[in-house]
Motif scaffolding. Structure first.
Motif, mmCIF file in Angstrom:
data_model
loop_
_atom_site.group_PDB
_atom_site.id
_atom_site.type_symbol
_atom_site.label_atom_id
_atom_site.label_comp_id
_atom_site.label_asym_id
_atom_site.label_seq_id
_atom_site.Cartn_x
_atom_site.Cartn_y
_atom_site.Cartn_z
ATOM 1 N N PRO A 80 -24.031 15.450 -19.092
ATOM 2 C CA PRO A 80 -23.228 16.542 -19.654
ATOM 3 C C PRO A 80 -24.050 17.653 -20.295
ATOM 4 C CG PRO A 80 -22.201 14.443 -20.155
ATOM 5 C CD PRO A 80 -23.532 14.125 -19.527
ATOM 6 N N PRO A 84 -23.653 23.161 -18.989
ATOM 7 C CA PRO A 84 -23.472 24.579 -19.345
ATOM 8 C C PRO A 84 -24.422 25.543 -18.653
ATOM 9 C CG PRO A 84 -23.303 23.210 -21.306
ATOM 10 C CD PRO A 84 -23.792 22.320 -20.198
ATOM 11 N N SER A 89 -21.233 25.342 -13.888
ATOM 12 C CA SER A 89 -20.556 26.195 -14.870
ATOM 13 C C SER A 89 -20.321 27.592 -14.297
ATOM 14 C CB SER A 89 -21.369 26.273 -16.165
ATOM 15 O OG SER A 89 -22.582 26.969 -15.968
ATOM 16 N N LEU A 129 -19.640 22.427 -25.301
ATOM 17 C CA LEU A 129 -20.610 21.491 -24.724
ATOM 18 C C LEU A 129 -22.025 21.829 -25.186
ATOM 19 C CD1 LEU A 129 -19.534 20.871 -21.008
ATOM 20 C CD2 LEU A 129 -19.769 19.174 -22.823
ATOM 21 N N THR A 130 -22.334 23.114 -25.230
ATOM 22 C CA THR A 130 -23.656 23.534 -25.697
ATOM 23 C C THR A 130 -23.873 23.124 -27.150
ATOM 24 O OG1 THR A 130 -23.673 25.417 -24.171
ATOM 25 C CG2 THR A 130 -25.173 25.512 -26.048
ATOM 26 N N TYR A 133 -24.658 19.352 -27.699
ATOM 27 C CA TYR A 133 -25.977 18.846 -27.349
ATOM 28 C C TYR A 133 -27.116 19.594 -28.036
ATOM 29 C CZ TYR A 133 -24.180 15.417 -24.223
ATOM 30 O OH TYR A 133 -23.540 14.308 -23.729
ATOM 31 N N ALA A 201 -18.156 14.926 -25.193
ATOM 32 C CA ALA A 201 -18.792 15.657 -24.096
ATOM 33 C C ALA A 201 -18.462 15.027 -22.748
ATOM 34 C CB ALA A 201 -20.303 15.695 -24.306
ATOM 35 N N ASP A 202 -18.484 13.704 -22.687
ATOM 36 C CA ASP A 202 -18.148 13.014 -21.437
ATOM 37 C C ASP A 202 -16.719 13.334 -21.005
ATOM 38 O OD1 ASP A 202 -20.639 11.863 -21.273
ATOM 39 O OD2 ASP A 202 -20.027 9.965 -22.198
ATOM 40 N N PHE A 204 -14.988 16.020 -21.794
ATOM 41 C CA PHE A 204 -14.927 17.419 -21.376
ATOM 42 C C PHE A 204 -15.426 17.590 -19.940
ATOM 43 C CE2 PHE A 204 -15.417 19.064 -26.003
ATOM 44 C CZ PHE A 204 -14.059 18.876 -26.204
ATOM 45 N N VAL A 205 -16.522 16.922 -19.616
ATOM 46 C CA VAL A 205 -17.094 17.065 -18.277
ATOM 47 C C VAL A 205 -16.156 16.496 -17.217
ATOM 48 C CG1 VAL A 205 -18.969 16.314 -16.762
ATOM 49 C CG2 VAL A 205 -19.480 17.162 -19.053
#
Length: 218
Positions: A80, A84, A89, A129-130, A133, A201-202, A204-205
């Motif tokens: 993930p 981005p 993306s 997401l950015t 991480y 995040a998982d 969202f992906v």
């Protein structure tokens, strides 16, 4: 970087001609055959996206477009944190905005609403997401969340050998000091641990993959 796509084969003049269009589609199919790495597929998609409306046009008229779609999902980043800045993306943004530009009176009310929701989700989730991480959610630099929670506070009274429950009080949920606005746009809380951030995040992906699947294979 050396281009993989020969743009002379995909000029507007050639694509407007049935023979030229057939040649261009054969060229694209050949590119997929010789491009045996995910990186090569990502570069092909990026190069097609560099020409306004070219990718969407080819997908809509190419009978074998499913071959490209399958390769896109194979090349979709498994991590993930990489999404981005990836071709995926760029593809999600391009497709969601292209569909959103279709006049609403040409679509059913439900389809128009779904397109709008998908575009908004893509626009909102990629920045989050950015953040997920780039932030260490174990940091001690915390700020109080706007959503207080009630807890029960007990105190020991040794000489009575029992606990007396005091009145419930409000406590603030401690969260890392990050801008909460992007999370609020998605209707989700700011995670308080790295594990929670990873799970978010998982999710969202997986949702982004679902959006891409619906737009490419519908």
């Amino acid at each position: 970087m050396v281009h993989i796509v020969d743009f002379s084969m995909f000029s507007a003049e050639r694509l407007a001609n049935p023979v030229g269009l057939a040649d261009a589609l054969r060229q694209l199919e050949l590119l997929l055959v010789v491009s045996n790495t995910d990186g090569a597929v990502a570069q092909i998609v990026r190069e097609l996206l560099s020409v306004p409306s070219l990718f969407g046009f080819l997908i809509s008229v190419w009978p074998s477009s499913k071959k490209l779609v399958e390769r896109i999902f194979t090349a979709f980043p498994s991590e993930p944190a990489l999404v981005p800045q990836s071709f995926a993306s760029e593809l999600l943004i391009e497709i969601s905005h292209t569909l959103f530009s279709i006049p609403p009176d040409l679509l059913s009310a439900d389809l128009s609403r779904n397109i709008g929701q998908s575009r908004q989700y893509v626009d909102n989730v990629l920045p989050v997401l950015t953040i997920l991480y780039r932030t260490d959610f174990t940091t001690q630099n915390t700020a109080a969340d706007d959503d207080p929670q009630f807890v029960d506070e007990d105190i020991d009274i040794p000489f009575l050998k029992q606990k007396v429950k005091r009145q419930r009080r409000k406590v603030k949920r401690e969260v890392p000091a990050v801008n909460p606005a992007p999370f609020h746009e998605l209707g989700v809380p700011v995670p308080v641990t790295n594990e929670e951030a990873r799970r978010m995040a998982d999710e969202f992906v997986e949702e982004l993959k679902s959006v891409l699947h619906c737009t490419l294979e519908s």
